[in-house]
Motif scaffolding. Structure first.
Motif, PDB file in Angstrom:
ATOM      1  N   HIS A 202     -76.973 -23.924 -70.084  1.00 53.37           N
ATOM      2  CA  HIS A 202     -76.713 -23.272 -71.376  1.00 53.37           C
ATOM      3  C   HIS A 202     -75.622 -23.951 -72.200  1.00 53.37           C
ATOM      4  O   HIS A 202     -75.520 -23.727 -73.404  1.00 53.37           O
ATOM      5  CB  HIS A 202     -76.313 -21.812 -71.144  1.00 53.37           C
ATOM      6  CG  HIS A 202     -74.879 -21.632 -70.703  1.00 53.37           C
ATOM      7  ND1 HIS A 202     -74.376 -22.175 -69.543  1.00 53.37           N
ATOM      8  CD2 HIS A 202     -73.833 -20.976 -71.278  1.00 53.37           C
ATOM      9  CE1 HIS A 202     -73.103 -21.855 -69.424  1.00 53.37           C
ATOM     10  NE2 HIS A 202     -72.743 -21.123 -70.462  1.00 53.37           N
ATOM     11  N   HIS A 207     -72.449 -22.982 -76.076  1.00 55.91           N
ATOM     12  CA  HIS A 207     -71.065 -23.376 -76.360  1.00 55.91           C
ATOM     13  C   HIS A 207     -70.980 -24.473 -77.421  1.00 55.91           C
ATOM     14  O   HIS A 207     -70.111 -25.350 -77.364  1.00 55.91           O
ATOM     15  CB  HIS A 207     -70.350 -23.791 -75.070  1.00 55.91           C
ATOM     16  CG  HIS A 207     -70.231 -22.666 -74.100  1.00 55.91           C
ATOM     17  ND1 HIS A 207     -69.573 -21.487 -74.408  1.00 55.91           N
ATOM     18  CD2 HIS A 207     -70.723 -22.497 -72.845  1.00 55.91           C
ATOM     19  CE1 HIS A 207     -69.657 -20.657 -73.376  1.00 55.91           C
ATOM     20  NE2 HIS A 207     -70.357 -21.238 -72.428  1.00 55.91           N
ATOM     21  N   ASP A 363     -70.698 -16.624 -74.433  1.00 55.67           N
ATOM     22  CA  ASP A 363     -71.482 -16.215 -73.257  1.00 55.67           C
ATOM     23  C   ASP A 363     -71.851 -14.738 -73.368  1.00 55.67           C
ATOM     24  O   ASP A 363     -72.992 -14.346 -73.138  1.00 55.67           O
ATOM     25  CB  ASP A 363     -70.657 -16.414 -71.969  1.00 55.67           C
ATOM     26  CG  ASP A 363     -70.488 -17.878 -71.601  1.00 55.67           C
ATOM     27  OD1 ASP A 363     -71.463 -18.634 -71.723  1.00 55.67           O
ATOM     28  OD2 ASP A 363     -69.374 -18.258 -71.203  1.00 55.67           O
TER      29      ASP A 363
END
Ligand code: FES
Ligand SMILES: [Fe+2]
Length: 436
Positions: A202, A207, A363
């Protein structure tokens, strides 16, 4: 009805695993109230009489250091009519006095005082009415774990290969101890606890903000996202028993310098304090000091089910409902080092991991979107098939590319074992496209 084994298949998982309240209730019994759960770190209760209140699932516990230094984990429930005897998060006390009718317990959990005892019969036995203890307590590298199961695998058996990473984590201190003394970053999100995993896939997407900032800072020298692609030599590991880790070192072990080497690199500041830190580390670990520092920095592990150690961060996960999770994070302070070394750890925690940082909130946002998406379960399967063909190593570990779903499958397998593959659950499993 379905069996759990039907919900966790090779390469795919049913969304009910994350959305069903029935499954959440079963998780409490089968995982939270049975397995070794991380409850506290010894540094949170350093002195005799120190205590902290924590949670194991829905049950609040008191982690207490008795007068003799022994650590006990007790349910926070008066043995008279059940009121919680302690409402503080942290403190030091000789006694816990129940606010309801004044029954009093010492820091070992023994019932030592009952007001107006004459109205009880002769068979009233205070010694049998101490605070109920969580059956088993153990600790590794200062991390205290508790299990409500009277019997079962020992803590060492449960931790297996994960234990070495707990040891590595604290060895960033020349005293080999850390303290969770810098405060707690607390957050809750509307999503399932199992989303808080180890995911190397991810990073480049969730991010983006972090990557943008790093690129702005480092300019042309920044190799954007290279460490988190299918071409990277970074790895994802299944360590067994649900424990998993990411190895983000790219195998290019970064030289961290040594006491005799003035060109101290890799985040140890070339300052008096940086050099002093290296000197102290060398005093303790000798020539191994640079390697010890590297290993401690590289810790990026999920100790299943509820503890993560990432760099200098300790993160604890608690499930509140199928779609609600609490996360407590702590920057771990190194004992016996110059203050500025710890200040830097706090700054880096604030930058990526705190509730108002550049990393963790993204997140959390994704976890909430995940929970929203999973409610639309016309086709209920999540695809967890990246790197499915990775072969086990000699010691049984699975090691895949960093973007592989090795950690997710490791956790799902541990979860399935805990829940019982053949146990039944009220979920309709159907083939794609079929109406419910
Ligand atoms: S409930 Fe604790 S003294 Fe009565
Ligand atoms: Fe992330």
């Amino acid at each position: 009805m379905a069996q759990y084994a039907e919900l966790i298949q090779p390469g795919r998982v049913h969304s009910a695993v994350f959305t069903s309240e029935d499954i959440y209730e079963a998780e409490l019994e089968n995982i939270f109230y049975r397995y070794w759960m991380f409850v506290a770190h010894e540094s949170e209760i350093p002195q005799p009489g120190d205590y902290c209140t924590k949670w194991i699932g829905q049950k609040q516990v008191i982690v207490s250091r008795a007068a003799d230094g022994e650590i006990g984990v007790f349910f926070n429930r008066c043995r008279h009519r059940g009121a919680a005897v302690c409402m503080e998060e942290y403190g030091n006390a000789s006694f816990f006095r129940c606010p309801y009718h004044g029954w009093t317990y010492n820091s070992s959990g023994d019932l030592v005082g009952v007001p107006y005892p004459s109205r009880y019969g002769d068979d009233f036995d205070k010694s049998s009415l101490g605070l109920a203890k969580v059956a088993r307590v153990g600790s590794v590298a200062g991390f205290i774990f508790a299990s409500m199961a009277e019997e079962g695998p020992t803590l060492a058996e449960h931790l297996g290969k994960a234990a070495g990473y707990l040891e590595d984590f604290v060895k960033a201190s020349p005293l080999s101890t850390v303290s969770l003394s810098a405060g707690t970053s607390k957050s809750t999100f509307w999503g399932n606890w199992k989303f808080v995993g180890m995911d190397g896939y991810h990073t480049n997407f969730t991010h983006k903000t972090v990557l943008d900032l790093r690129q702005r800072k480092q300019g042309a020298s920044y190799s954007r996202g290279a460490g988190n692609s299918d071409k990277s030599s970074n790895e994802s590991w299944d360590l067994g028993n649900g424990h998993c880790r990411l190895d983000l070192t790219g195998k290019d072990k970064v030289a961290v310098g040594s006491a005799s080497n003035t060109s101290i690199a890799a985040n140890i500041p070339d300052t008096d304090d940086g050099r002093e830190y290296m000197r102290l580390m060398t005093e303790t670990y000798g020539d191994e000091a640079p390697e010890v520092i590297r290993r401690s920095r590289d810790v990026h592990i999920h100790v299943w089910p509820n503890l993560q150690l990432i760099g200098s961060q300790v993160r604890v996960i608690r499930s509140l409902a199928a779609g609600r999770t609490e996360v407590m994070s702590y920057p771990a302070m190194l004992d016996g080092v110059p203050d500025s070394i710890n200040t830097e750890r706090i700054r880096s925690f604030e930058w990526f991991s705190g509730v108002a940082s550049f990393g963790t909130p993204d997140d959390t946002e994704v976890f909430e979107r995940n929970q929203i998406g999973l409610q639309s379960d016309y086709i209920p399967w999540l695809v967890l098939g990246r790197g499915l063909t990775v072969a086990p190593q000699e010691d049984g570990s699975l090691v895949g590319n960093v973007t592989d779903e090795v950690p997710q499958r490791a956790q799902m397998q541990a979860w399935l074992r805990a829940m019982g593959p053949e146990s039944a659950v009220d979920v309709a499993v159907r083939t794609e496209g079929e109406a419910k």
